[in-house]
Scaffold this active site. Structure first.
Site, PDB file in Angstrom:
ATOM      1  N   GLY A 240       0.780  -1.231   0.000  1.00  0.00           N
ATOM      2  CA  GLY A 240       0.000   0.000   0.000  1.00  0.00           C
ATOM      3  C   GLY A 240       0.811   1.279   0.000  1.00  0.00           C
ATOM      4  O   GLY A 240       0.370   2.292   0.548  1.00  0.00           O
ATOM      5  N   THR A 241       1.983   1.272  -0.639  1.00  0.00           N
ATOM      6  CA  THR A 241       2.770   2.506  -0.673  1.00  0.00           C
ATOM      7  C   THR A 241       2.089   3.580  -1.525  1.00  0.00           C
ATOM      8  O   THR A 241       2.142   4.768  -1.194  1.00  0.00           O
ATOM      9  CB  THR A 241       4.194   2.246  -1.191  1.00  0.00           C
ATOM     10  OG1 THR A 241       4.135   1.601  -2.467  1.00  0.00           O
ATOM     11  CG2 THR A 241       4.965   1.372  -0.215  1.00  0.00           C
ATOM     12  N   ASN A 242       1.441   3.190  -2.602  1.00  0.00           N
ATOM     13  CA  ASN A 242       0.688   4.163  -3.394  1.00  0.00           C
ATOM     14  C   ASN A 242      -0.527   4.662  -2.616  1.00  0.00           C
ATOM     15  O   ASN A 242      -0.878   5.842  -2.711  1.00  0.00           O
ATOM     16  CB  ASN A 242       0.258   3.555  -4.730  1.00  0.00           C
ATOM     17  CG  ASN A 242       1.339   3.666  -5.797  1.00  0.00           C
ATOM     18  OD1 ASN A 242       1.800   4.750  -6.117  1.00  0.00           O
ATOM     19  ND2 ASN A 242       1.758   2.528  -6.332  1.00  0.00           N
TER      20      ASN A 242
ATOM     21  N   LEU B   4      -3.380  -6.480  -7.846  1.00  0.00           N
ATOM     22  CA  LEU B   4      -2.966  -7.553  -8.747  1.00  0.00           C
ATOM     23  C   LEU B   4      -4.129  -8.404  -9.245  1.00  0.00           C
ATOM     24  O   LEU B   4      -3.926  -9.400  -9.924  1.00  0.00           O
ATOM     25  CB  LEU B   4      -1.928  -8.435  -8.044  1.00  0.00           C
ATOM     26  CG  LEU B   4      -0.647  -7.718  -7.621  1.00  0.00           C
ATOM     27  CD1 LEU B   4       0.334  -8.712  -6.999  1.00  0.00           C
ATOM     28  CD2 LEU B   4       0.006  -6.990  -8.788  1.00  0.00           C
TER      29      LEU B   4
ATOM     30  N   ILE C 218      -9.270  -6.969 -13.170  1.00  0.00           N
ATOM     31  CA  ILE C 218     -10.582  -6.355 -12.957  1.00  0.00           C
ATOM     32  C   ILE C 218     -11.582  -6.949 -13.942  1.00  0.00           C
ATOM     33  O   ILE C 218     -11.368  -6.895 -15.168  1.00  0.00           O
ATOM     34  CB  ILE C 218     -10.497  -4.828 -13.113  1.00  0.00           C
ATOM     35  CG1 ILE C 218      -9.523  -4.249 -12.080  1.00  0.00           C
ATOM     36  CG2 ILE C 218     -11.874  -4.188 -12.960  1.00  0.00           C
ATOM     37  CD1 ILE C 218      -9.847  -4.585 -10.637  1.00  0.00           C
TER      38      ILE C 218
ATOM     39  N   ASN D 176      -5.675   3.085 -13.029  1.00  0.00           N
ATOM     40  CA  ASN D 176      -4.641   2.151 -12.582  1.00  0.00           C
ATOM     41  C   ASN D 176      -3.281   2.812 -12.704  1.00  0.00           C
ATOM     42  O   ASN D 176      -3.047   3.626 -13.594  1.00  0.00           O
ATOM     43  CB  ASN D 176      -4.678   0.879 -13.448  1.00  0.00           C
ATOM     44  CG  ASN D 176      -3.611  -0.123 -13.039  1.00  0.00           C
ATOM     45  OD1 ASN D 176      -3.522  -0.514 -11.882  1.00  0.00           O
ATOM     46  ND2 ASN D 176      -2.795  -0.538 -14.003  1.00  0.00           N
TER      47      ASN D 176
ATOM     48  N   HIS E 293       0.565   1.870 -13.479  1.00  0.00           N
ATOM     49  CA  HIS E 293       1.393   0.793 -14.029  1.00  0.00           C
ATOM     50  C   HIS E 293       2.846   1.236 -13.995  1.00  0.00           C
ATOM     51  O   HIS E 293       3.166   2.366 -14.399  1.00  0.00           O
ATOM     52  CB  HIS E 293       0.982   0.472 -15.471  1.00  0.00           C
ATOM     53  CG  HIS E 293       1.772  -0.651 -16.073  1.00  0.00           C
ATOM     54  ND1 HIS E 293       1.555  -1.971 -15.735  1.00  0.00           N
ATOM     55  CD2 HIS E 293       2.798  -0.643 -16.962  1.00  0.00           C
ATOM     56  CE1 HIS E 293       2.409  -2.741 -16.392  1.00  0.00           C
ATOM     57  NE2 HIS E 293       3.169  -1.960 -17.146  1.00  0.00           N
TER      58      HIS E 293
ATOM     59  N   ASP F 120      -4.051  -3.040 -19.550  1.00  0.00           N
ATOM     60  CA  ASP F 120      -3.205  -1.850 -19.722  1.00  0.00           C
ATOM     61  C   ASP F 120      -3.446  -1.167 -21.065  1.00  0.00           C
ATOM     62  O   ASP F 120      -2.531  -0.562 -21.637  1.00  0.00           O
ATOM     63  CB  ASP F 120      -1.708  -2.201 -19.581  1.00  0.00           C
ATOM     64  CG  ASP F 120      -1.376  -2.831 -18.232  1.00  0.00           C
ATOM     65  OD1 ASP F 120      -2.012  -2.465 -17.229  1.00  0.00           O
ATOM     66  OD2 ASP F 120      -0.491  -3.698 -18.189  1.00  0.00           O
TER      67      ASP F 120
ATOM     68  N   GLU G 219       5.534   6.943  -9.495  1.00  0.00           N
ATOM     69  CA  GLU G 219       4.226   6.463  -9.049  1.00  0.00           C
ATOM     70  C   GLU G 219       3.616   7.331  -7.956  1.00  0.00           C
ATOM     71  O   GLU G 219       2.442   7.721  -8.038  1.00  0.00           O
ATOM     72  CB  GLU G 219       4.331   5.019  -8.546  1.00  0.00           C
ATOM     73  CG  GLU G 219       4.657   4.007  -9.623  1.00  0.00           C
ATOM     74  CD  GLU G 219       4.708   2.592  -9.072  1.00  0.00           C
ATOM     75  OE1 GLU G 219       3.811   2.212  -8.302  1.00  0.00           O
ATOM     76  OE2 GLU G 219       5.659   1.857  -9.410  1.00  0.00           O
TER      77      GLU G 219
END
EC number: 2.1.2.2
Length: 207
Positions: free
Chosen positions: A12-14, A91, A94, A108, A110, A151, A181
Site C-alpha cells: 500500500g505505498t501508493n 494484482l 478487474i 490504474n 502501471h 493496460d 508512481e
C-alpha cells in the site's frame, strides 16, 4: 467531494501517497471511502486502519468460482458508493462486470511507460526485470483508465525515470515508485476530482 475506493493487494505505498497528499492538500475535493484488498495479509489494510479508513477484504480463496469472486468484489465496491475506483498496486484482473459498472471511472498505476512493458504477465517486479533485460535507458510509470483490455485504456499521466548502470529490479522498482508512481497517481486523482479530465475519442485531455 470525490469518493474513492482504493483497491490494493500488498503493502500500500501508493495508498499511503494518496493519504499523504489528501492530508497535505496535494489532492483536493477527494476522500477515501474505503480500502479494499484481495489479500487479508496486505499491509495496506493496516494503513487504512491507522488512518481511520474503512478496510474490506474480498479474497478469491473464499469463493468456489472466479465468477462468484468477481461478483463479490463488485458488490464490495458498490457498497461504498465510489465516484472513482483507484487500482493502487492491485494484482486482481478487474472483471468486465466492474469495467461496465464504472466506465471511465477506474484508474490504474502501471510501473512502466505504456505501451512498453505492459499487458498480460507484466506486473510487480516482472516489469522491472523485463526493463533491465531489454536494456532500455528510460522507464517510468503510467496512470491510465481501465477498459476491457490489459493496460490498454486511455493514458492520463506518465512520468519518466532514468535506468542506471548496476540497477537491480528491486532498486529500479523503488526509484520508479519514489520518482514517478507516488507523484502521478495523487496528481491524477486531483485532476479528476477537480473536473479537469476529459476523454475524447479514446484520448485524455487535461483542461
Amino acid at each position: 467531494m470525490l469518493r474513492l475506493a482504493v483497491l490494493v493487494s500488498g503493502g500500500g505505498t501508493n495508498l499511503q501517497a494518496i493519504i499523504d497528499q489528501i492530508r497535505q492538500g496535494g489532492i483536493t475535493n477527494a476522500e477515501i471511502a474505503a480500502v479494499i484488498s484481495n489479500n487479508r495479509g496486505a499491509y495496506a489494510l493496516e494503513r487504512a486502519r491507522e488512518n481511520g479508513i474503512p478496510g474490506l477484504c474480498v479474497s478469491p480463496k473464499d469463493y468456489e468460482t472466479r465468477e462468484a469472486f468477481n461478483q463479490a468484489l463488485l458488490e464490495a465496491v458498490r457498497s461504498v458508493n465510489p465516484d472513482l475506483v483507484v487500482l493502487a498496486g492491485c494484482l486482481v484482473v478487474i472483471p468486465k462486470i466492474m469495467v461496465d459498472a464504472y466506465p471511465n471511472r477506474i484508474i490504474n498505476i502501471h510501473p512502466a511507460l505504456i505501451p512498453s512493458f505492459c499487458g498480460t504477465g507484466y506486473y510487480g517486479l516482472k516489469v522491472h526485470e523485463a526493463v533491465l533485460k531489454r536494456g532500455v535507458k528510460v522507464t517510468g510509470a503510467t496512470v491510465h483508465f481501465v477498459d476491457d483490455g490489459t493496460d490498454t485504456g486511455p493514458i492520463l499521466l506518465q512520468k519518466a525515470v532514468e535506468v542506471r548502470e548496476g540497477d537491480t529490479p528491486k532498486v529500479l522498482q523503488q526509484r520508479v515508485m519514489e520518482e514517478a508512481e507516488w507523484k502521478i497517481l495523487p496528481k491524477a486523482i486531483d485532476l479528476i476530482a477537480n473536473g479537469r479530465v476529459q476523454i475524447r475519442d479514446g484520448i485524455v485531455h487535461i483542461v
